[in-house]
Design a protein around this motif. Structure first.
Motif, PDB file in Angstrom:
ATOM      1  N   ILE A 319      13.772 -35.034  46.272  1.00 31.09           N
ATOM      2  CA  ILE A 319      13.300 -36.570  45.921  1.00 31.09           C
ATOM      3  C   ILE A 319      14.382 -37.482  46.760  1.00 31.09           C
ATOM      4  CG2 ILE A 319      12.716 -38.409  44.451  1.00 31.09           C
ATOM      5  CD1 ILE A 319      12.820 -36.247  42.127  1.00 31.09           C
ATOM      6  N   ASP A 320      13.633 -38.492  47.381  1.00 30.35           N
ATOM      7  CA  ASP A 320      14.292 -39.312  48.359  1.00 30.35           C
ATOM      8  C   ASP A 320      14.453 -40.531  47.749  1.00 30.35           C
ATOM      9  OD1 ASP A 320      14.871 -41.036  50.468  1.00 30.35           O
ATOM     10  OD2 ASP A 320      13.135 -40.597  51.871  1.00 30.35           O
ATOM     11  N   VAL A 321      15.655 -41.035  47.055  1.00 32.60           N
ATOM     12  CA  VAL A 321      15.498 -42.274  46.677  1.00 32.60           C
ATOM     13  C   VAL A 321      16.514 -43.330  47.343  1.00 32.60           C
ATOM     14  CG1 VAL A 321      15.744 -41.227  44.352  1.00 32.60           C
ATOM     15  CG2 VAL A 321      17.748 -41.493  45.556  1.00 32.60           C
ATOM     16  N   ARG A 322      16.635 -42.931  48.757  1.00 32.96           N
ATOM     17  CA  ARG A 322      17.354 -43.981  49.806  1.00 32.96           C
ATOM     18  C   ARG A 322      16.673 -45.154  49.605  1.00 32.96           C
ATOM     19  NH1 ARG A 322      16.672 -40.689  55.126  1.00 32.96           N
ATOM     20  NH2 ARG A 322      14.713 -40.310  54.479  1.00 32.96           N
ATOM     21  N   GLY A 323      15.373 -45.525  49.044  1.00 32.87           N
ATOM     22  CA  GLY A 323      14.716 -46.894  49.111  1.00 32.87           C
ATOM     23  C   GLY A 323      15.547 -47.714  47.946  1.00 32.87           C
ATOM     24  N   LEU A 324      16.170 -47.061  47.268  1.00 31.20           N
ATOM     25  CA  LEU A 324      16.878 -47.618  45.995  1.00 31.20           C
ATOM     26  C   LEU A 324      18.189 -48.330  46.419  1.00 31.20           C
ATOM     27  CD1 LEU A 324      16.115 -45.333  42.838  1.00 31.20           C
ATOM     28  CD2 LEU A 324      14.930 -47.444  43.472  1.00 31.20           C
TER      29      LEU A 324
END
Ligand SMILES: Cc1ncc(COP(=O)(O)O)c(C=O)c1O
Length: 377
Positions: A319-324
């Motif tokens: 899961i890519d949570v870099r946006g957070l």
């Protein structure tokens, strides 16, 4: 209700996964084992082995080699000779032994299961790492330009993760043929970690052992396999390498000498039962994991700024949570009651790996906490 829905309390047990957060309200969805009991046929085989009462040094009984051969033939149409099998206490051992057995530099594609990144270093080998590509639609693939650029004249070993942990790809025949061609052109040994091969979730996909592609692929292959992920028995420490080429096999065995212990006799008993007597259990497991996978994809897909790719194989969501824009994503999710694997360990900071091999009620609570953690970021 499925028997996989049945919760089993692992909090007070020897579980590595649950022990990490002992005494804290954190659901552990990190290390790759499942919260399910082993198949009944495996439990019965272990019981029978226990009742025998004598636990001297052991080796694989001839019936075990036959069970492995029959399993590989029926599942993958892959014919192997019994003498190609080298028993190991684990696949991580196999990765490290492969790095010692093959002189030269090592090539691998990240993000990747952390021991792929550490084994070359532990073995005094240089790692030439390249990045997997990912399309706008989230399809992971080998970036052949990056692969070619990472190759050095001293590169001799390719560490392949097949299916791929953590991105959940079941590599296709065409992709594997491309890799086999690359390996042939540059005379590389391919060590193919196929520990997740029994966990193909997409009905139309099939696992193809790298070594089964052609005579040349077989000759340059070390295939690592185990019943441990599929039948949830990693704590029993039983795995094996299949090495068709006699010279390569001798080099591998020499690198093991004096360091790698025998496989535990319970591991042998469990392995044989798993491969011979658990077809129905396995079919039910895949159906259950598919349901869990779909739930994860729906829940994560509904969260703004969070992305994940379709999981073709394994029970792991990447899961890519870099946006957070979190400094320490894993710690943030732990603070919201969820223990996930930190992408930084796989060579990809800003990502998290979620293990959905658990009863659905646990998963639903975990997905609820995941959403709350995103909202609080
Ligand atoms: C790709 C891969 N290889 C190896 C392992 C671990 O293997 P073992 O426990 O047999 O050392 C794992 C466990 O998650 C894995 O995902």
């Amino acid at each position: 209700m499925s028997h996989f829905d049945q919760p089993i309390d692992r909090r007070q047990s020897d579980s590595y996964k649950w022990g990490k957060y002992a005494g804290r309200d954190i659901l552990p969805l990190w290390v790759a084992d499942m919260d399910f009991a082993a198949p009944p046929a495996v439990l019965a085989a272990l019981q029978a082995r226990l009742e025998h009462g004598v636990f001297g040094y052991g080796g694989p009984p001839p019936s075990l080699d036959a069970a492995v051969q029959a399993h590989l033939e029926s599942e993958y149409g892959w014919h192997i000779e019994a003498e190609w099998i080298v028993w190991l206490p684990g696949l991580v051992t196999g990765l490290n032994v492969a790095c010692r057995a093959v002189e030269g530099e090592v090539l691998t594609a990240a993000p990747i299961y952390p021991p792929f990144l550490s084994a070359p270093r532990f073995s005094g080998r240089r790692l030439n790492r390249f990045e997997l590509g990912c399309s706008e639609e989230g399809a992971w693939h080998w970036d052949t330009t990056a692969m070619q650029a990472a190759l050095t004249p001293a590169s001799k070993l390719f560490l392949l993760c097949h299916p791929h942990n953590p991105v959940g790809r079941c590599w296709s025949r065409d992709e594997l043929l491309g890799l086999a061609d690359f390996a042939e052109r540059h005379d590389l040994i391919v060590c193919s970690d196929e520990i997740h091969c029994g966990l193909i979730l997409d009905a139309e996909k099939r696992h193809i052992p790298f070594a089964s592609l052609s005579a040349d692929a077989a000759r340059r292959s070390i295939t690592l396999m185990a019943p441990s992920k599929t039948f949830n028995i990693p704590g029993l420490g039983c795995a094996f390498a299949v090495i068709p080429d006699a010279t390569l096999r001798r080099r591998f065995l020499r690198a093991m000498d004096g360091i790698v212990p025998h496989v535990n006799v319970f591991g042998f008993a469990a392995c044989e039962a798993a491969y011979r007597d658990c077809t129905d259990w396995h079919r039910e497991l895949i159906a259950y994991l598919r349901g869990n996978r779909d739930r994860v994809e729906t829940a994560i897909g509904a969260l703004p700024g969070i992305r994940m790719s379709h999981v073709e194989a394994t029970y792991l969501a990447w899961i890519d949570v870099r946006g957070l824009q979190l400094d320490k994503p894993a710690a943030h999710f732990e603070a919201h009651g969820l223990g996930l694997s930190d992408g930084a360990d796989f060579g990809a900071p800003g990502w998290l790996r979620l293990n959905f091999g658990c009863p659905r009620a646990t998963l639903d609570e975990a997905l609820h906490r995941f959403a709350a953690a995103c909202q609080a970021a």
